[in-house]
Design a protein around this motif. Structure first.
Motif, PDB file in Angstrom:
ATOM      1  N   ARG A 130       9.315   8.059  -6.295  1.00  0.00           N
ATOM      2  CA  ARG A 130       9.025   7.554  -7.639  1.00  0.00           C
ATOM      3  C   ARG A 130      10.178   7.898  -8.571  1.00  0.00           C
ATOM      4  O   ARG A 130      10.733   8.994  -8.519  1.00  0.00           O
ATOM      5  N   ILE A 131      10.505   6.963  -9.444  1.00  0.00           N
ATOM      6  CA  ILE A 131      11.527   7.180 -10.457  1.00  0.00           C
ATOM      7  C   ILE A 131      10.815   7.406 -11.798  1.00  0.00           C
ATOM      8  O   ILE A 131      10.101   6.525 -12.286  1.00  0.00           O
ATOM      9  N   GLY A 132      10.977   8.590 -12.385  1.00  0.00           N
ATOM     10  CA  GLY A 132      10.337   8.883 -13.666  1.00  0.00           C
ATOM     11  C   GLY A 132       9.145   9.805 -13.505  1.00  0.00           C
ATOM     12  O   GLY A 132       8.861  10.339 -12.423  1.00  0.00           O
ATOM     13  N   GLY A 133       8.398   9.975 -14.596  1.00  0.00           N
ATOM     14  CA  GLY A 133       7.275  10.898 -14.608  1.00  0.00           C
ATOM     15  C   GLY A 133       6.005  10.287 -14.072  1.00  0.00           C
ATOM     16  O   GLY A 133       5.999   9.232 -13.435  1.00  0.00           O
ATOM     17  N   ALA A 134       4.874  10.992 -14.382  1.00  0.00           N
ATOM     18  CA  ALA A 134       3.584  10.586 -13.837  1.00  0.00           C
ATOM     19  C   ALA A 134       3.165   9.207 -14.300  1.00  0.00           C
ATOM     20  O   ALA A 134       2.412   8.507 -13.608  1.00  0.00           O
ATOM     21  N   ASP A 135       3.596   8.801 -15.465  1.00  0.00           N
ATOM     22  CA  ASP A 135       3.204   7.486 -15.978  1.00  0.00           C
ATOM     23  C   ASP A 135       4.105   6.357 -15.469  1.00  0.00           C
ATOM     24  O   ASP A 135       3.818   5.182 -15.719  1.00  0.00           O
ATOM     25  N   SER A 136       5.184   6.719 -14.797  1.00  0.00           N
ATOM     26  CA  SER A 136       6.123   5.698 -14.330  1.00  0.00           C
ATOM     27  C   SER A 136       5.555   4.961 -13.124  1.00  0.00           C
ATOM     28  O   SER A 136       4.867   5.536 -12.277  1.00  0.00           O
ATOM     29  N   ASP A 139       0.826  -1.210   0.000  1.00  0.00           N
ATOM     30  CA  ASP A 139       0.000   0.000   0.000  1.00  0.00           C
ATOM     31  C   ASP A 139       0.858   1.257   0.000  1.00  0.00           C
ATOM     32  O   ASP A 139       0.571   2.224  -0.723  1.00  0.00           O
ATOM     33  N   THR A 140       1.917   1.266   0.802  1.00  0.00           N
ATOM     34  CA  THR A 140       2.770   2.459   0.910  1.00  0.00           C
ATOM     35  C   THR A 140       3.481   2.738  -0.413  1.00  0.00           C
ATOM     36  O   THR A 140       3.464   3.869  -0.927  1.00  0.00           O
ATOM     37  N   TYR A 141       4.105   1.711  -0.977  1.00  0.00           N
ATOM     38  CA  TYR A 141       4.839   1.917  -2.228  1.00  0.00           C
ATOM     39  C   TYR A 141       3.884   2.198  -3.394  1.00  0.00           C
ATOM     40  O   TYR A 141       4.229   2.917  -4.340  1.00  0.00           O
ATOM     41  N   GLY A 142       2.674   1.635  -3.316  1.00  0.00           N
ATOM     42  CA  GLY A 142       1.698   1.919  -4.360  1.00  0.00           C
ATOM     43  C   GLY A 142       1.315   3.390  -4.381  1.00  0.00           C
ATOM     44  O   GLY A 142       1.183   3.996  -5.466  1.00  0.00           O
ATOM     45  N   ARG A 143       1.151   3.998  -3.208  1.00  0.00           N
ATOM     46  CA  ARG A 143       0.830   5.430  -3.144  1.00  0.00           C
ATOM     47  C   ARG A 143       1.969   6.270  -3.705  1.00  0.00           C
ATOM     48  O   ARG A 143       1.747   7.278  -4.382  1.00  0.00           O
ATOM     49  N   VAL A 144       3.202   5.891  -3.404  1.00  0.00           N
ATOM     50  CA  VAL A 144       4.354   6.631  -3.926  1.00  0.00           C
ATOM     51  C   VAL A 144       4.357   6.584  -5.450  1.00  0.00           C
ATOM     52  O   VAL A 144       4.564   7.597  -6.135  1.00  0.00           O
ATOM     53  N   ALA A 145       4.127   5.396  -6.020  1.00  0.00           N
ATOM     54  CA  ALA A 145       4.147   5.242  -7.483  1.00  0.00           C
ATOM     55  C   ALA A 145       3.020   6.027  -8.144  1.00  0.00           C
ATOM     56  O   ALA A 145       3.194   6.615  -9.224  1.00  0.00           O
TER      57      ALA A 145
END
Length: 660
Positions: free
Chosen positions: A258-264, A227-233
C-alpha cells in the motif's frame, strides 16, 4: 489385443535437458531429496562466484545459507519434497563474500518406477531490485514526511523526487501505482492505473494505461488480482506471490504494497514477467518425466525381448535332448525337426522386425516398387498367415474383387503389412473365431480391411495402438508374444507407400477392425511382351565345389552337411588364413564367408582371395548377421558378389547355387 509403443530416443532427451539446464540465466541447482548438491548450471556458478563446483557436490545445500535464513530454506525444502512449490526470499553471500539477495523456488521432479526424484532449485539474484525497492520506500517516506513550508525541505523533496524518478524509470522491473475501487460493501471491483515506468509495458503488453481501469483493458482478468490487491489496500500488509494471468497469457512474480496511510487506497506493484522461466521449469519437469518414461520403456522392452527369445530357445533345447535320448527314432526326429523349424522361424521373424524398424528409423529401408495387382499381394499374405489362422481354428473370409486393383508398391512389404494384421487377428481372437480380409476401390485409393471377432481394444488404448513397444492389455497369463513393434512397423511401411492405417473397436471383447489405405496406380500396368520362356537354371549340385568359412564351428559344419546332402562338394575353414589355403588347394566355384572372424575378417579374406592368382573368379557370398544397407555396400566394395543375412533359409542358398 494389438501391440506397439513408440518412444523417443532417450539420449536426445537427456542432451536437450542438460542444454536447457545450462541455458537458464538464473542460478539452477539439482539436489537429491535429502538436499545434497548434485549439479549447478554455469550461470549459477558465475553469479555465486564459484570457481570449482567439485568441492560442493554432495554437500548439504542448506549449510551454505546464513543461520537466520535456514528456517526458511528448510521449510521450502519440506514443501517441495511433499510435492508442492517451495518459495522464499532471503539474503546469502556468494562464495567470495559478496552480499546478495535471492528469490528461490524449489520443485520436486516426478519419479517413475526405479527412477529417483530430485529437487530442482531456481535462485534469482534480486539484490539490485531489493536495494532499489528499499530506497524507493525510503524516498516515499521522505516525501510523506516532508514539510513543504520549509525551503530546506522543498530542496530535499526535489532531490528525492529526482532520485525517485531516476529509479522509477531505470529499474528493469515493471512498476506501477494504481488506486483500488470498492463498492459500498468495501468489496474490490476494479483498479485504475495512475502511474507506471517504461518497463511496465514490456512486462504486461498494455499501452496507454494511465487513467484507465484494469477491467476496461482486460475484460477477462480473473478475480484473484482484484481480491489480492484489495486486501493489500485495506490492511496495508504487503504480499509477494507468483501467479498466472490467463487473460494476458503470462506469469508474473509480484510484490504489492500500500502507498500511503490507512485511508489510502493506492497500491504500488513491483513485478516481473516470468513466463519464460515458468516454461523452462515446465519443460525441465517434462524432460525429467520423459526420461523416466523412456527408461521404463527400455526396461520393459529388454525384459520382453529376453522373454520372447527364451520362448523358442526352450523347446529347441528340449528338442536337442529328445534327439540325444531317442537315438535314430525317425518319428521322434521328424517331430523334433518340424518343431525346431517353427521355433527358429519365430526367432528369425522377431529379429527381422527389429531390423526393419531400425532401417526405417535410420532412413535406410529402400522400397522396391513395381506395378502389382493387390490381389496377388493379399494372396501371399494369406499364405504366410494360414498356419497361425488354422492353429487357432479360425474361419477366414476373403472378399477381393475380380477387377484389378493396381498399386505401385513393394509387394513384399505390403504382404508383410497384411500378414502382420492377419497374424495379430489370429493371436488375439479366441479359438474358433471369425477373421475377414477384404479389399475394395474407394475413389483413388485401394482399401484393405482386416476384421476379427477377438478381444478388441479399449477406447483409451486406441490412440496408442501404433506406438512402439505398446502391447495392449498385456498380462502374464494372457501374453501372445511379440515385442510390441508389429503395428508400428505396419504404420511406417504403409506411410512409406503414401498410405495410412487406422484401428477401430467398440471396446473389449468386441473385435477389432484395421483399415489400410494405399494409393492406386494412376495408369494400368504395361503388359510384358511375349517371349521364349526362360530356361530353367542348371542345378549344378552334381559336383559343384563350395567353400564354407565361419569361425562358428557349428554354423560352418551344419551348412556343410546340408550342402553335402544336397549333392554339392563342400569344404570347411574356420578363419581367413585357413580359407586362403583351402581355396588354393580345393579350387571352389563359390565361397560362403562369415564377416566377423578373428584375425582376418571376411572383408579382408575376400580381398585376399580376389588378389590371389587363380581365385579371381570365385563367386563370393557374404553370410553374416549384419544386414543394413551400409553393410551390403561395404561387402560389395570388398569384392563380394552376394550378401545373405543369417540365419539364411535353405531355399535361398539353393536358389543362389542353382543360378551359377
Amino acid at each position: 489385443m494389438q501391440e506397439t509403443r513408440d518412444t523417443m530416443p532417450a539420449q536426445d532427451a537427456v542432451t536437450f535437458g542438460w542444454a536447457l539446464f545450462e541455458a537458464i540465466p538464473d542460478c539452477v541447482k539439482l539436489l537429491d531429496t535429502d538436499g545434497a548438491i548434485l549439479a549447478m548450471n554455469c550461470n549459477g556458478r558465475s553469479v555465486m562466484e564459484i570457481d570449482d563446483i567439485d568441492g560442493l557436490r554432495g554437500q548439504p545445500w542448506i549449510a551454505f545459507w546464513p543461520a537466520e535464513s535456514q528456517d526458511a530454506v528448510r521449510a521450502a525444502l519440506e514443501t517441495a519434497r511433499a510435492g508442492g512449490i517451495g518459495h522464499f526470499v532471503a539474503a546469502c553471500p556468494t562464495a567470495k563474500g559478496t552480499p546478495k539477495w535471492w528469490d528461490v523456488v524449489i520443485t520436486r521432479t516426478a519419479s517413475h518406477d526405479d527412477l529417483r526424484a530430485h529437487l530442482l532449485v531456481i535462485s534469482r539474484d534480486i539484490t539490485q531490485q531489493r536495494n532499489a525497492s528499499e530506497e524507493r520506500e525510503q524516498l516515499l517516506c521522505q516525501l510523506q514526511a516532508a514539510n513543504i513550508e520549509s525551503e530546506r525541505m522543498v530542496a530535499q523533496l526535489r532531490a528525492s523526487e529526482e532520485r525517485y524518478r531516476t529509479l522509477f524509470n531505470s529499474v528493469d522491473e515493471g512498476f506501477c501505482i494504481f488506486e483500488m475501487l470498492f463498492d459500498e460493501a468495501d468489496r474490490p471491483i476494479d483498479y485504475r492505473f495512475l502511474e507506471m515506468n517504461p518497463t511496465f509495458q514490456a512486462h504486461t503488453g498494455l499501452k496507454d494505461a494511465v487513467g484507465r481501469t484494469a477491467r476496461e483493458m482486460l475484460p477477462g482478468l480473473d478475480e484473484f488480482w482484484f481480491d489480492t490487491y484489495g486486501r493489500v489496500a485495506l490492511t496495508g500488509e504487503p504480499v509477494r506471490f507468483e501467479n498466472e494471468a490467463p487473460a494476458m497469457g503470462r506469469w508474473f512474480d509480484v510484490y504489492a504494497t500500500r502507498i500511503g496511510g490507512a485511508d489510502s487506497r493506492k497500491v504500488g506493484l513491483l513485478f516481473n514477467d516470468i513466463s519464460v522461466r515458468k516454461q523452462s521449469e515446465s519443460t525441465l519437469r517434462g524432460l525429467a518425466d520423459d526420461l523416466a518414461e523412456a527408461d521404463r520403456r527400455k526396461t520393459e522392452f529388454l525384459a520382453t525381448l529376453a522373454h520372447e527369445l527364451r520362448n523358442p530357445l526352450a523347446p529347441i533345447r528340449n528338442g536337442l535332448s529328445v534327439m540325444r535320448l531317442s537315438g535314430d527314432n525317425p518319428a521322434a526326429m521328424a517331430k523334433v525337426r518340424d518343431m525346431m523349424e517353427r521355433q527358429v522361424g519365430h526367432m528369425v521373424h522377431l529379429i527381422d522386425d527389429l531390423l526393419d524398424i531400425a532401417r526405417i528409423s535410420g532412413g535406410k529401408l529402400e522400397l522396391k516398387r513395381q506395378r502389382t495387382d493387390l490381389a496377388s499381394i493379399l494372396a501371399s499374405a494369406v499364405e504366410t498367415s494360414m498356419p497361425l489362422i488354422e492353429a487357432g481354428q479360425h474361419a477366414l473370409t476373403l472378399d477381393v474383387p475380380d477387377a484389378a486393383l493396381p498399386v505401385d508398391a513393394d509387394a513384399t512389404r505390403i504382404a508383410q503389412v497384411v500378414a502382420n494384421l492377419l497374424n495379430n487377428a489370429a493371436k488375439y481372437t479366441p479359438p474358433g473365431g471369425q477373421i475377414a480380409l477384404s479389399a475394395r476401390r474407394e475413389g483413388l485409393d485401394a482399401v484393405i480391411t482386416v476384421r476379427d471377432s477377438g478381444v478388441g481394444i479399449a477406447a483409451d488404448a486406441l490412440a496408442g495402438v501404433f506406438e512402439m513397444f505398446s502391447q495392449i492389455g498385456r498380462t502374464v497369463d494372457r501374453s501372445q508374444g511379440g515385442l510390441g513393434i508389429g503395428l508400428s512397423l505396419v504404420r511406417r511401411l504403409v506411410e512409406m507407400h503414401g498410405g495410412s492405417v487406422a484401428a477401430t473397436s467398440a471396446g473389449a471383447n468386441t473385435g477389432s477392425i484395421f483399415t489400410v489405405r494405399l494409393p492406386l496406380a494412376v495408369e494400368a500396368p504395361a503388359k510384358a511382351a511375349p517371349g521364349e520362356p526362360a530356361p530353367a537354371p542348371d542345378n549344378a549340385a552334381g559336383g559343384l565345389k563350395v567353400l564354407v568359412v565361419d569361425d562358428n564351428v557349428d554354423a560352418a559344419v551344419t551348412l556343410s552337411m546340408i550342402l553335402e546332402i544336397s549333392g554339392y562338394k563342400p569344404r570347411v575353414a574356420h578363419d581367413g588364413y585357413e580359407a586362403l589355403a583351402v581355396a588354393q588347394a580345393f579350387g571352389p566355384r563359390v565361397a560362403f564367408l562369415d564377416i566377423g572372424m578373428p584375425g582376418m575378417s571376411g572383408y579382408e579374406t575376400a580381398r585376399a582371395i580376389r588378389a590371389t592368382p587363380g581365385l579371381e573368379d570365385i563367386v563370393l557370398v557374404a553370410l553374416t548377421g549384419w544386414g543394413a544397407e551400409s553393410d551390403r555396400l561395404r561387402s560389395n566394395e570388398a569384392g563380394f558378389d552376394h550378401h545373405l543375412t543369417k540365419p539364411v533359409q535353405l531355399d535361398v542358398v539353393e536358389a543362389l547355387l542353382a543360378g551359377l
